[in-house]
Design an enzyme around this catalytic site. Structure first.
Site, PDB file in Angstrom:
ATOM      1  N   GLY A   1     -22.133  -2.533  32.041  1.00 17.34           N
ATOM      2  CA  GLY A   1     -21.675  -2.387  32.303  1.00 17.34           C
ATOM      3  C   GLY A   1     -20.974  -3.541  33.523  1.00 17.34           C
ATOM      4  O   GLY A   1     -19.628  -3.270  33.927  1.00 17.34           O
TER       5      GLY A   1
ATOM      6  N   ARG B   1     -17.655   5.283  34.526  1.00 18.91           N
ATOM      7  CA  ARG B   1     -19.206   6.029  33.896  1.00 18.91           C
ATOM      8  C   ARG B   1     -18.813   7.311  34.605  1.00 18.91           C
ATOM      9  O   ARG B   1     -19.414   8.336  34.019  1.00 18.91           O
ATOM     10  CB  ARG B   1     -20.483   4.962  34.762  1.00 18.91           C
ATOM     11  CG  ARG B   1     -20.678   3.911  33.594  1.00 18.91           C
ATOM     12  CD  ARG B   1     -22.662   4.149  34.477  1.00 18.91           C
ATOM     13  NE  ARG B   1     -22.701   2.881  33.824  1.00 18.91           N
ATOM     14  CZ  ARG B   1     -24.008   2.420  33.845  1.00 18.91           C
ATOM     15  NH1 ARG B   1     -24.450   2.144  35.167  1.00 18.91           N
ATOM     16  NH2 ARG B   1     -24.387   1.368  32.456  1.00 18.91           N
TER      17      ARG B   1
END
Ligand code: 3PG
Ligand code: MG
Length: 399
Positions: free
Chosen positions: A356, A41
């Site tokens: 995720g 990220r």
């Protein structure tokens, strides 16, 4: 989409201007050491930050990390993220030890053109996630004071009606960053005209988290493959015994109903890996789904299931995958997730990995990220997009 973009902002010129960037730097941390275990990220926001630095902006980055309860909590400090971001940018990132307090004010005031600062965790402030408009608004006022313009590049958080996502853009000229644009572009391909067959793989632990997306996808997809902890509630709905596996009792009826309505599109595991306990070294075996012993729990899908799912994936032209097939963090229960991930990379299809956990699984298993069409940084956000929900962060950019 009537949204202004980073390029529009750059065209106006940002040299010497303060640009507040909402990023999603909510990275997984190692439970023992606190070190960043996957920096995907952070990397994902570099194109936006790099462009702003190059254009001479004073870049003020803000993000949440984890779910602290509206007050400072050292285990959720963004400090290690500031260090990593600096390494990746190739220039130190100034870190403010609070979000809108003295440290933040002086850090922002001291920024030189082309420099980057990171504010401490947004969720150390109750106003960030408050349901009370006034409380959120007051916090948004303080944040907005740090920018002359606002860039949303936090795709993973666009489904949250939080101050930094929803209220700040109402207070500043606002644009979408490169990551947000790319994510929306890719996901809109899945909802508008996916090339067929369109095959979706869903895993993860809870049916209740995925129910809305299953409902939304069923009419659109050609096949829906279900693994992970959530498959046991579906197996139960088929009348099978699932031992001590994860089971959402109050969802069994819903799953039965979904199976009835699915016109055979839903594929469930035919074999699973069952263990004595939820532990990396637990004794385990592969069994047929109609032979799960009453004292054991399923922690992965079995090889025949992988082969069946892989066959369906090999036909696909469009693939969306969200959620691991098993407890991939434990080597003994990683084969299902690995097998599905590999099958996706081999398919001659446009593939999107959302969530995720699935993105981290791809990297943790050492798979080549570039063999997927797109790896989304958003879990909940990508699911809510596919559900067709209005995303507060995107709606705020449209205004
Ligand atoms: C995520 O990890 O899904 C995003 O960063 C959003 O975090 P949240 O679910 O705690 O709002
Ligand atoms: Mg989440």
């Amino acid at each position: 989409m009537s949204i202004r973009t980073l390029d529009d902002l750059l065209a106006e010129g940002v040299s010497g201007r303060r640009v507040l960037v909402r990023a999603d730097l909510n990275v997984p941390l190692d439970k023992q050491t606190g070190a960043i275990s996957d920096d995907g990220r952070i990397r994902a926001v570099l194109p936006t930050l790099g462009a702003l630095v190059e254009a001479g902006a004073k870049v003020v980055v803000c993000s949440h990390l984890g779910r602290p309860k509206g007050t400072p909590d050292p285990q959720f400090s963004l400090s290690p993220v500031a260090a990593r971001l600096g390494e990746l940018l190739g220039a130190p990132v100034r870190f403010a030890t609070d979000t809108v307090g003295d440290s933040a004010r002086s850090t922002v005031a001291d920024l030189a053109d082309g420099q980057v600062a990171l504010l401490e965790n947004l969720r150390f402030n109750a106003g960030e996630t408050s349901k009370d408009e006034a409380e959120r608004g007051a916090f948004a006022d303080q944040l907005a004071a740090f920018g002359d313009a606002y860039v949303d590049d936090a795709f993973g958080a666009v489904h949250r009606k939080h101050a930094s996502v929803y209220d700040v853009p109402a207070r500043l000229p606002h644009v979408a960053g490169r990551l947000v644009l790319r994510e929306v572009e890719v996901l809109s391909k899945l909802t508008s005209e996916p090339e067929r067959p369109y095959v979706v793989v869903l895993g993860g632990s809870k049916v209740s988290d995925k129910l809305a997306v299953i409902e939304a996808l069923l009419p659109t997809v050609d096949r829906l493959l279900i693994g992970g902890g959530m498959c046991f509630t579906f197996l139960k709905a088929q009348g099978l015994e699932v031992g001590t596996s994860l089971l959402e009792k109050d969802m069994v009826e819903t799953c039965r109903n979904l199976l009835e309505r699915s016109e055979g599109k839903i594929m469930l595991p035919v074999d699973v890996v069952v263990a004595d306990a939820f532990a990396p070294d637990a004794a385990h075996d592969t069994v047929r789904v109609d032979g799960i012993p009453s004292h054991r729990l399923g922690l992965d899908v079995g090889p025949e299931t992988v082969a069946g799912f892989a066959a369906a994936l090999s036909q696909a032209k469009t693939i969306f995958w969200n959620g691991p097939m098993g407890v991939f963090e434990m080597a003994a229960f990683a084969a299902g997730t690995r097998g599905i991930a590999e099958a996706i990379t081999k398919a001659d299809a446009f593939s999107v990995v959302g969530g995720g956990d699935s993105a981290a699984a791809v990297r943790a298993l050492g798979l080549d990220e570039s063999s997927f069409g797109h790896i989304s940084t958003g879990g909940g956000a990508s699911l809510e997009y596919l559900e067709g929900k209005t995303l507060p962060g995107i709606a705020a950019l449209e205004n």
